[in-house]
Write a protein that holds these residues in place. Structure first.
Motif, PDB file in Angstrom:
ATOM      1  N   ALA A 175       0.813  -1.219   0.000  1.00  0.00           N
ATOM      2  CA  ALA A 175       0.000   0.000   0.000  1.00  0.00           C
ATOM      3  C   ALA A 175       0.848   1.271   0.000  1.00  0.00           C
ATOM      4  N   ASN A 176       2.150   1.099   0.102  1.00  0.00           N
ATOM      5  CA  ASN A 176       3.074   2.238   0.190  1.00  0.00           C
ATOM      6  C   ASN A 176       2.867   3.280  -0.910  1.00  0.00           C
ATOM      7  N   ASP A 177       2.861   2.806  -2.149  1.00  0.00           N
ATOM      8  CA  ASP A 177       2.788   3.741  -3.284  1.00  0.00           C
ATOM      9  C   ASP A 177       1.429   4.428  -3.335  1.00  0.00           C
ATOM     10  N   PHE A 178       0.364   3.686  -3.010  1.00  0.00           N
ATOM     11  CA  PHE A 178      -0.968   4.277  -3.037  1.00  0.00           C
ATOM     12  C   PHE A 178      -1.041   5.414  -2.006  1.00  0.00           C
ATOM     13  N   ILE A 179      -0.481   5.173  -0.834  1.00  0.00           N
ATOM     14  CA  ILE A 179      -0.539   6.196   0.217  1.00  0.00           C
ATOM     15  C   ILE A 179       0.313   7.411  -0.164  1.00  0.00           C
ATOM     16  N   ALA A 180       1.458   7.147  -0.758  1.00  0.00           N
ATOM     17  CA  ALA A 180       2.305   8.268  -1.216  1.00  0.00           C
ATOM     18  C   ALA A 180       1.547   9.073  -2.267  1.00  0.00           C
ATOM     19  N   TRP A 181       0.847   8.365  -3.170  1.00  0.00           N
ATOM     20  CA  TRP A 181       0.071   9.058  -4.210  1.00  0.00           C
ATOM     21  C   TRP A 181      -1.037   9.904  -3.564  1.00  0.00           C
ATOM     22  N   LEU A 182      -1.696   9.320  -2.572  1.00  0.00           N
ATOM     23  CA  LEU A 182      -2.784  10.031  -1.892  1.00  0.00           C
ATOM     24  C   LEU A 182      -2.241  11.280  -1.176  1.00  0.00           C
ATOM     25  N   ASP A 183      -1.063  11.121  -0.582  1.00  0.00           N
ATOM     26  CA  ASP A 183      -0.449  12.248   0.148  1.00  0.00           C
ATOM     27  C   ASP A 183      -0.008  13.360  -0.800  1.00  0.00           C
ATOM     28  N   ASP A 184       0.630  12.975  -1.895  1.00  0.00           N
ATOM     29  CA  ASP A 184       1.355  13.972  -2.685  1.00  0.00           C
ATOM     30  C   ASP A 184       0.692  14.357  -4.000  1.00  0.00           C
TER      31      ASP A 184
ATOM     32  N   ILE B 287      -6.267   6.704   5.994  1.00  0.00           N
ATOM     33  CA  ILE B 287      -6.953   6.547   4.707  1.00  0.00           C
ATOM     34  C   ILE B 287      -8.381   7.086   4.815  1.00  0.00           C
ATOM     35  N   ASP B 288      -9.038   6.744   5.906  1.00  0.00           N
ATOM     36  CA  ASP B 288     -10.425   7.177   6.087  1.00  0.00           C
ATOM     37  C   ASP B 288     -10.506   8.703   6.040  1.00  0.00           C
ATOM     38  N   GLN B 289      -9.576   9.329   6.747  1.00  0.00           N
ATOM     39  CA  GLN B 289      -9.574  10.791   6.830  1.00  0.00           C
ATOM     40  C   GLN B 289      -9.172  11.434   5.494  1.00  0.00           C
ATOM     41  N   LYS B 290      -8.132  10.870   4.874  1.00  0.00           N
ATOM     42  CA  LYS B 290      -7.637  11.436   3.607  1.00  0.00           C
ATOM     43  C   LYS B 290      -8.697  11.382   2.516  1.00  0.00           C
TER      44      LYS B 290
END
Ligand code: FAD
Length: 676
Positions: free
Chosen positions: A127-136, A166-169
């Motif tokens: 899930a690393n890349d998905f979270i980085a994508w969501l963040d940036d 994830i829920d918050q983002k």
């Protein structure tokens, strides 16, 4: 020079052969996805939006999974959503897709996120890349209808950090939450029940808010099994090899990349029983990686791929009436282009039981509810449904006895086999074996091509059954055979593996990179706190510093706090520490705590930390890195609280301020934990 007709036909034949060769090697090279599953047609595109559209899906279950639990829940949720609500659902491993156009997802598609938190509030690898994508990168996601379930462990400080994030983002990005956020707690052992609670609320939301009609759950297979005309001797038949490459031997198996889809068969060159006890056991095992291009660095984890014991395979086969079919061969076909095949087929039934299914762990209430339709008689069906629907009765009659799937089903059916359960159901509903991780106890500086692990063997007698851990008993079996030990194994294994490929003590492994690392400079002081097998990575750290000393590097204070029951029974590597002291001199300091040596007084590592309060404070002031490894349930938190107390007392500040300091050390990576 002109070419004649023969030349052209030779060239054409060559060209066809080359294309065929590359087509074949491409096909086989891609035989496993990141989860170890075969690729689907859907998996060939990384475009999530078009995949959903092309496959006519209206629900996606995303999973961020490290040890397989979230993935497992995802496939069960898929079944339930499809069966109860007719939702055309697919599961998605984040690592298989890009998300650049995620904002174009059809607003009618419902998204379910099952997100595990790993280690210190980190996402799982996939899930690393998905979270980085969501963040940036992610823009607004106003089309998104979502709900999230977090899988975490409350003994860790950043409990369910990823689920919450994830829920918050997704909300911040404009997504619409159609069902409440939920979370499960592995730390108090309620994950299954927490998941049930969340799922029940989710089902209510689907019915009440989105007006879906609920139907009775009925098993609809996503896989179709056909008996094969091939026999067990056919070279294309899997006997439990880790993947297609191992079945067909089409590529150089000493070359990586090695990961959770493709392990290296490492030979266990040396093993040793470390405890001096009749009832407990701890195995030191050394894996030779020299023939491969696999490399590790000190502090990494070794992932060991399990196989099931003879006893557990036998009971499982008996419970499902499969005892006479273990050598029969079958093939699988996916009935849904988004559902991947979980292993190479053709394969034998026995290979699936021994090498692919998690058959020995505790059974879940969810399985009881799903399997009820295949009960061998009405009375059994009634009983299994009652237990499945009643968490208290389930806890009392099943969980409490530590039944695995086979034990539990046979207990409910009073010994009658569950022969009507389709094998497709077993493949889809029984969890798949996942590698177990071990903190590496060697140093890549002193042992470049050998990996040491230190594993406590999990085995206990409950009623008249042996409850055993899969990997640790496999290692103990190797230790017994290798050393011709007179110890009696709790369970036994086929150590030769499929087609004898594991002969000479080979075990499939891969390495998981870890962030648990010594400071770059060898002169920086380190404080290591590791009771029990928590000492494993610290043996690696100390060996690293010994090797650095031999390379004429300056070694800073290296202080170890180690705890066990008593000095004579379970003091790990007792004979080695004096040798390291000889090499490192006064730089190495070891403080031992024995919890059962003196019956009047239990001494734990925290007590030893308090005794050394002023020294610890001074080392921290000098820039020391602090490391904690071992039991996540209590020790890590107790140690942290003790360090807070020490800082508060020594620096004359209040505990709140001291706790802030410790948190800051964590952020700066000066306080690292490797706990499980
Ligand atoms: P499993 O098969 O996973 O079983 C787990 C537990 O469940 C066992 O206690 C088993 O007895 C019990 N069990 C089995 N069947 C049932 C049942 N039906 N009902 C109830 N309970 C049941 N461990 C170490 O010893 N040393 C290390 O250095 C180490 N490092 C680790 C590092 C990391 C990052 C992580 C995540 C874990 C680490 N562990 C370490 C733990 C290790 O990964 C394994 O979890 C542990 O060795 C047990 O593995 P197993 O396959 O033997 O047991």
């Amino acid at each position: 020079m002109a070419l004649n007709t023969l030349d052209y036909s030779v060239l054409l034949a060559l060209a066809i052969a080359v294309v065929a060769y590359y087509a074949k090697s491409h096909f086989f090279a891609n035989d496993v996805g990141s989860t170890g599953f075969l690729p689907t047609d859907a998996g060939s595109s990384r475009n999530i939006v078009s995949t959903v559209k092309d496959n006519n899906k209206n629900a996606i279950v995303f999973y961020g999974s490290q040890t397989g639990t979230a993935e497992d829940y995802a496939s069960k949720l898929l079944k339930e959503l499809s069966s109860k609500f007719g939702l055309k659902t697919m599961t998605v491993d984040f690592a298989d897709y890009d998300f650049d156009n995620f904002d174009e997802l059809d607003p009618d598609v419902l998204c379910f996120f099952l997100m595990a938190t790993y280690g210190e509030g980190e996402p799982t690898d996939n899930a690393n890349d998905f979270i980085a994508w969501l963040d940036d990168e992610a823009d607004t996601l106003s089309n998104l209808k979502y709900t999230v379930f977090g899988l975490g462990n409350s003994t860790y400080e950043f409990y369910n950090a990823i689920g919450k994030k994830i829920d918050q983002k997704l909300e911040e990005k404009g997504g619409e939450r159609f069902a409440e956020y939920g979370e499960g707690d592995d730390g108090v052992g309620t994950m299954d029940e927490d998941y049930f609670t969340w799922k029940d609320k989710l089902i209510d939301s689907l019915k009440n808010n989105l007006n879906f009609e609920e139907h009775e759950m009925k098993y609809e297979p996503s896989l179709e099994l056909s008996e094969s005309y091939l026999t067990v001797d056919d070279p294309s038949v899997s006997l439990g090899e880790p993947n297609t490459k191992y079945v067909l031997g089409t590529s150089d198996l000493t070359k990586g990349p090695f990961d959770n889809a493709h392990p290296y068969l490492a030979q266990v060159k040396h093993t040793q029983e470390l405890f001096n006890s009749k009832s407990r056991s701890c195995v030191h095992a050394e894996f030779d990686i020299s023939p491969s291009n696999l490399r590790y660095s000190t502090g990494d984890h070794l992932a060991v791929w399990p196989s099931n014991s003879n006893e557990n395979v036998e009971t499982f086969a008996k419970a499902f009436g499969l005892a006479d079919k273990l050598d029969d061969v079958f093939e699988l076909k996916s009935l849904d282009s988004t559902v991947s095949l979980p292993f190479h087929t053709p394969i034998t039934y026995g290979a699936v039981l021994r090498h692919h299914l998690e058959i020995s762990g505790p059974v879940s209430r969810q399985l009881f509810l799903a399997i009820a339709g295949f009960a061998p008689n009405d009375a059994t069906k009634k009983s299994i449904l009652e237990l499945g629907n009643d968490k208290v009765a389930f806890a009392d009659k099943i969980h409490h006895h530590k039944y695995n799937i086979a034990d539990a089903l046979l207990a409910v059916s009073k010994g009658e086999a569950w022969s009507d359960v389709p094998f497709e159901f077993i493949i889809e509903f029984v969890s798949h074996l996942q590698p177990r991780y071990y903190s590496i106890s060697s140093s890549s500086l002193s042992e470049k091509t050998t990996i040491h692990v230190t594993a406590v063997v999990e085995a206990e007698e409950v009623e008249d059954r042996t409850i055993s851990g899969v990997v640790t008993n496999l290692l103990k079996n190797i230790e017994i055979v290798q050393n011709k030990s007179s110890d009696k194994p709790a369970v036994t294994y086929d150590l030769d593996g499929p087609r004898g490929k594991y002969a000479n003590f080979k075990v499939p492994v891969h390495i998981r990179r870890s962030t648990f690392k010594l400071p770059t400079s060898s002169s920086v002081p380190v404080i290591m706190i590791g009771p029990g097998t928590g000492v494993a990575p610290f043996r690696g750290f100390v060996r690293e510093r010994v090797a650095q000393k031999k390379n004429d590097l300056k070694i800073g204070p290296t202080v170890l706090f180690y705890g066990c029951r008593n000095e004579t029974e379970d003091f790990l590597y007792k004979n080695e520490w004096p040798e390291y002291s000889k090499e490192l001199g006064s730089a190495l300091e070891i403080h031992t705590a024995f919890s059962r040596q003196d019956p009047s007084k239990k001494v734990y590592v925290q007590h030893k930390l308090l005794e050394q309060a002023s020294k610890i404070n001074q080392l921290i002031a000098d820039g020391a890195f602090i490391y904690v490894c071992g039991d996540a349930s209590r020790m890590a938190r107790d140690v942290q609280n003790t360090l807070v107390k020490i800082l508060a007392a020594e620096r004359n500040i209040d505990e709140e301020r001291a706790a802030e300091l410790v948190r800051a050390f964590k952020v700066q990576n000066r306080y690292q934990e490797d706990v499980w």
